[in-house]
Structures are given as structure tokens and as C-alpha cells.
Write an enzyme that holds these catalytic residues in place. Sequence first.
Site, PDB file in Angstrom:
ATOM      1  N   ASN A 205       0.850  -1.192   0.000  1.00  0.00           N
ATOM      2  CA  ASN A 205       0.000   0.000   0.000  1.00  0.00           C
ATOM      3  C   ASN A 205       0.893   1.252   0.000  1.00  0.00           C
ATOM      4  O   ASN A 205       1.706   1.442   0.908  1.00  0.00           O
ATOM      5  CB  ASN A 205      -0.913  -0.019   1.234  1.00  0.00           C
ATOM      6  CG  ASN A 205      -1.862   1.166   1.245  1.00  0.00           C
ATOM      7  OD1 ASN A 205      -1.430   2.301   1.035  1.00  0.00           O
ATOM      8  ND2 ASN A 205      -3.126   0.936   1.489  1.00  0.00           N
TER       9      ASN A 205
ATOM     10  N   HIS B 268       0.935   6.361   1.718  1.00  0.00           N
ATOM     11  CA  HIS B 268       1.733   7.316   2.493  1.00  0.00           C
ATOM     12  C   HIS B 268       2.665   8.152   1.623  1.00  0.00           C
ATOM     13  O   HIS B 268       3.032   9.267   1.999  1.00  0.00           O
ATOM     14  CB  HIS B 268       2.579   6.588   3.546  1.00  0.00           C
ATOM     15  CG  HIS B 268       1.795   6.161   4.763  1.00  0.00           C
ATOM     16  ND1 HIS B 268       0.453   6.375   4.925  1.00  0.00           N
ATOM     17  CD2 HIS B 268       2.210   5.535   5.892  1.00  0.00           C
ATOM     18  CE1 HIS B 268       0.064   5.893   6.091  1.00  0.00           C
ATOM     19  NE2 HIS B 268       1.117   5.374   6.706  1.00  0.00           N
TER      20      HIS B 268
ATOM     21  N   HIS C  66      -5.670   3.530  -1.798  1.00  0.00           N
ATOM     22  CA  HIS C  66      -7.023   3.849  -1.324  1.00  0.00           C
ATOM     23  C   HIS C  66      -7.375   5.244  -1.840  1.00  0.00           C
ATOM     24  O   HIS C  66      -6.770   6.232  -1.414  1.00  0.00           O
ATOM     25  CB  HIS C  66      -7.017   3.819   0.217  1.00  0.00           C
ATOM     26  CG  HIS C  66      -8.367   4.042   0.828  1.00  0.00           C
ATOM     27  ND1 HIS C  66      -8.580   3.947   2.181  1.00  0.00           N
ATOM     28  CD2 HIS C  66      -9.572   4.363   0.302  1.00  0.00           C
ATOM     29  CE1 HIS C  66      -9.848   4.191   2.457  1.00  0.00           C
ATOM     30  NE2 HIS C  66     -10.476   4.455   1.326  1.00  0.00           N
TER      31      HIS C  66
ATOM     32  N   ARG D 288      -9.534   7.913  -1.396  1.00  0.00           N
ATOM     33  CA  ARG D 288     -10.534   8.325  -0.405  1.00  0.00           C
ATOM     34  C   ARG D 288     -11.441   9.391  -0.995  1.00  0.00           C
ATOM     35  O   ARG D 288     -11.045  10.154  -1.873  1.00  0.00           O
ATOM     36  CB  ARG D 288      -9.829   8.864   0.859  1.00  0.00           C
ATOM     37  CG  ARG D 288      -9.028   7.807   1.601  1.00  0.00           C
ATOM     38  CD  ARG D 288      -8.509   8.368   2.921  1.00  0.00           C
ATOM     39  NE  ARG D 288      -9.574   8.538   3.873  1.00  0.00           N
ATOM     40  CZ  ARG D 288      -9.842   7.696   4.881  1.00  0.00           C
ATOM     41  NH1 ARG D 288      -9.075   6.641   5.091  1.00  0.00           N
ATOM     42  NH2 ARG D 288     -10.842   7.903   5.686  1.00  0.00           N
TER      43      ARG D 288
ATOM     44  N   ARG E 127      -7.476  12.812   0.359  1.00  0.00           N
ATOM     45  CA  ARG E 127      -6.441  13.342   1.249  1.00  0.00           C
ATOM     46  C   ARG E 127      -5.038  12.875   0.856  1.00  0.00           C
ATOM     47  O   ARG E 127      -4.063  13.506   1.219  1.00  0.00           O
ATOM     48  CB  ARG E 127      -6.728  13.003   2.703  1.00  0.00           C
ATOM     49  CG  ARG E 127      -6.557  11.546   3.041  1.00  0.00           C
ATOM     50  CD  ARG E 127      -6.544  11.319   4.546  1.00  0.00           C
ATOM     51  NE  ARG E 127      -7.886  11.442   5.106  1.00  0.00           N
ATOM     52  CZ  ARG E 127      -8.266  10.799   6.205  1.00  0.00           C
ATOM     53  NH1 ARG E 127      -7.414  10.031   6.849  1.00  0.00           N
ATOM     54  NH2 ARG E 127      -9.482  10.929   6.677  1.00  0.00           N
TER      55      ARG E 127
ATOM     56  N   GLU F 161      -8.498   0.192  -3.058  1.00  0.00           N
ATOM     57  CA  GLU F 161      -9.341   0.229  -1.852  1.00  0.00           C
ATOM     58  C   GLU F 161     -10.293   1.391  -2.011  1.00  0.00           C
ATOM     59  O   GLU F 161      -9.876   2.496  -2.389  1.00  0.00           O
ATOM     60  CB  GLU F 161      -8.473   0.493  -0.618  1.00  0.00           C
ATOM     61  CG  GLU F 161      -7.839  -0.714  -0.036  1.00  0.00           C
ATOM     62  CD  GLU F 161      -7.003  -0.324   1.172  1.00  0.00           C
ATOM     63  OE1 GLU F 161      -7.263   0.707   1.808  1.00  0.00           O
ATOM     64  OE2 GLU F 161      -6.063  -1.057   1.443  1.00  0.00           O
TER      65      GLU F 161
ATOM     66  N   THR G  30      -8.319   3.403   8.057  1.00  0.00           N
ATOM     67  CA  THR G  30      -9.534   2.594   8.117  1.00  0.00           C
ATOM     68  C   THR G  30      -9.622   1.936   9.484  1.00  0.00           C
ATOM     69  O   THR G  30      -8.722   1.210   9.883  1.00  0.00           O
ATOM     70  CB  THR G  30      -9.487   1.508   7.012  1.00  0.00           C
ATOM     71  OG1 THR G  30      -9.023   2.115   5.809  1.00  0.00           O
ATOM     72  CG2 THR G  30     -10.838   0.893   6.796  1.00  0.00           C
TER      73      THR G  30
ATOM     74  N   GLU H  74     -10.944  -9.551   2.871  1.00  0.00           N
ATOM     75  CA  GLU H  74      -9.695  -9.212   3.554  1.00  0.00           C
ATOM     76  C   GLU H  74     -10.034  -9.087   5.030  1.00  0.00           C
ATOM     77  O   GLU H  74     -10.805  -8.213   5.422  1.00  0.00           O
ATOM     78  CB  GLU H  74      -9.108  -7.901   3.019  1.00  0.00           C
ATOM     79  CG  GLU H  74      -7.806  -7.531   3.722  1.00  0.00           C
ATOM     80  CD  GLU H  74      -7.105  -6.304   3.141  1.00  0.00           C
ATOM     81  OE1 GLU H  74      -7.235  -6.037   1.926  1.00  0.00           O
ATOM     82  OE2 GLU H  74      -6.426  -5.609   3.916  1.00  0.00           O
TER      83      GLU H  74
ATOM     84  N   HIS I 297      -3.787  -4.794   7.614  1.00  0.00           N
ATOM     85  CA  HIS I 297      -3.916  -3.658   8.531  1.00  0.00           C
ATOM     86  C   HIS I 297      -3.035  -3.844   9.757  1.00  0.00           C
ATOM     87  O   HIS I 297      -3.197  -4.815  10.505  1.00  0.00           O
ATOM     88  CB  HIS I 297      -5.357  -3.379   8.984  1.00  0.00           C
ATOM     89  CG  HIS I 297      -5.570  -1.914   9.205  1.00  0.00           C
ATOM     90  ND1 HIS I 297      -5.103  -1.279  10.324  1.00  0.00           N
ATOM     91  CD2 HIS I 297      -6.125  -0.955   8.433  1.00  0.00           C
ATOM     92  CE1 HIS I 297      -5.389   0.000  10.245  1.00  0.00           C
ATOM     93  NE2 HIS I 297      -5.997   0.239   9.104  1.00  0.00           N
TER      94      HIS I 297
HETATM   95  N1  PXP Z   1      -5.852  -3.179   4.156  1.00  0.00           N
HETATM   96  C1  PXP Z   1      -6.812  -2.225   4.202  1.00  0.00           C
HETATM   97  C2  PXP Z   1      -8.197  -2.591   3.783  1.00  0.00           C
HETATM   98  C3  PXP Z   1      -6.504  -0.917   4.611  1.00  0.00           C
HETATM   99  O1  PXP Z   1      -7.481   0.010   4.667  1.00  0.00           O
HETATM  100  C4  PXP Z   1      -5.179  -0.598   4.952  1.00  0.00           C
HETATM  101  C5  PXP Z   1      -4.835   0.799   5.336  1.00  0.00           C
HETATM  102  O2  PXP Z   1      -4.982   1.635   4.247  1.00  0.00           O
HETATM  103  C6  PXP Z   1      -4.211  -1.613   4.874  1.00  0.00           C
HETATM  104  C7  PXP Z   1      -4.588  -2.899   4.495  1.00  0.00           C
HETATM  105  C8  PXP Z   1      -2.787  -1.363   5.213  1.00  0.00           C
HETATM  106  O3  PXP Z   1      -2.667  -1.056   6.550  1.00  0.00           O
HETATM  107  P1  PXP Z   1      -1.270  -0.591   7.140  1.00  0.00           P
HETATM  108  O4  PXP Z   1      -0.936   0.722   6.474  1.00  0.00           O
HETATM  109  O5  PXP Z   1      -1.517  -0.498   8.593  1.00  0.00           O
HETATM  110  O6  PXP Z   1      -0.264  -1.650   6.762  1.00  0.00           O
END
Ligand code: PXP
Length: 245
Positions: A7, A10, A43, A45, A49, A70, A101, A151, A191
Amino acid sequence: MPKLGVNIDHIATVRQARRTVEPDPVWAAALAELGGADGITVHLREDRRHIQDRDVRLLKETVQVKLNLEMSIADEIVDFALEIRPEQCTLVPETREELTTEGGLDLISNRDRVRSCVDRLLDAGIEVSLFIDPDKHQIEAADALNVHGVELHTGCYAEAKDIETISLELERLLVAGDETLARDLLLHMGHGLTYRNVEPISEIPGVSELNIGHSIISRSMFIGIEQAVREMKALVSHAPGLSLE
Ligand code: PXP
């Protein structure tokens, strides 16, 4: 062995801090691929953001591995997903105040809205995964929606501090994992996963995809994205020689 979805939200968060053009998540995706990512997750959003429409458009053109979008179930976002057609959409709950999330999508109280979103995506030939808590009733509800997979939210496991709670949360994920597989649904998890807590999750039978963002991007600030992804990939795929425990 689970596949690793990286992901890169960031990266876009840093860019948006100055509303400028760098760092570019499209570059990050290319480097993550070089490091061995099996998928790129972003993601989009509703408040834009971090990830912007432009990012998703370019990633669709450039990403060679799986692109996993996402997204919330808002009509505007679903319209956009149908235009872009990523390989996979993962539906998540979204509230504007949250930092990230916070919980899984509640498929029971949102059944009709989720169903109409899922049906539109499935009709377009997009793989659909639902981000839910590791709960039997949610898995049952996901199955009834004819999606490809779920997931399971690993946040409670990731946040657990003492060994009893960690074991309890791991057990909850194992049981929910079995329930998911018994229903012939693909089993994804994510997550809060880090270099220190990912291994027991990657060993859960049948888990086919882990989505990890914060920990990889944090490490990449010091050692680069390619190397950070390579190290996570080694942990997830149980390669010998790298363990942080
Ligand atoms: N899976 C989902 C559905 C998420 O919303 C997120 C956060 O955007 C992640 C995985 C990744 O989470 P983390 O950034 O804590 O690894």
C-alpha cells in the site's frame, strides 16, 4: 505462500503535505515492483487526502502486477472504479475523521448499499474483496454477496500487547480464515502488519494476499522502497535468513 500487496498511500500523503508533485506514488509503485511486490494497493478516499484520481489513472497504465483499489461504496467512487477497471477492488468503510480505516465494513447493516456496489463491480468483471472483521456473521454475509474474497482486518491482532491477547486474536483470525476458505472465498488479510508481527499471519493456512502499507513505507524512508519491500517479501514468503523476532 501469501502474495504481498504494498500500500503506497503514504507516499501520496507526503506529496499532499505540500500539494506539489513529489514524491510520486507512481515512482513508488515501480520501485515496489522491483523489490518483489506482487501487488500495488491504493485507497482513493472520498476526501482525496492522499491518492488522487491522476495517480490511479497512471497506476492503471504502469503497474505490471495486480492493482488493488481500496474504496468506499460511495457512488462517485464506484463510478470512477468502473472507468479505471483495476484488477481488484477492496471495499472498505470510510469516515472523514479517521486517521486510517478503523474497522471492517459492516455487511449486515449496509447490506443493500454494499450489494448494489458489489453487483456493479462484478458486472464489469472486476475482482471484489470485502474488508471485514474476522467474524463468522460478516463472512457469511460476504459469501451471500458472491464476491471473490474477503480481507480480514488484522488490526486487533496488530495492536495486542500481551501474549494472551496476541494468541487470542491470532486464534480468531485462524478460525475466521477457516470459515472463509470453507466458503470458497479468497482469504486476504491486512492492517497494522509490521516486520515484527507479520510471520504468524503469513503462516495462516490458505491466506493468499497480505496488504501492508505503513510499516513498509516507514522503513523505506531509511533504506529505500525496493529494499524495504524485499525484506517484507522475504518474511511473508518465509525465506530463510531474515527474522526480526
Ligand atoms: N488493508 C486495508 C483494507 C486498509 O485500509 C489498509 C490501510 O490503508 C491496509 C490494508 C494497510 O494497513 P497498514 O498501512 O496499517 O499496513
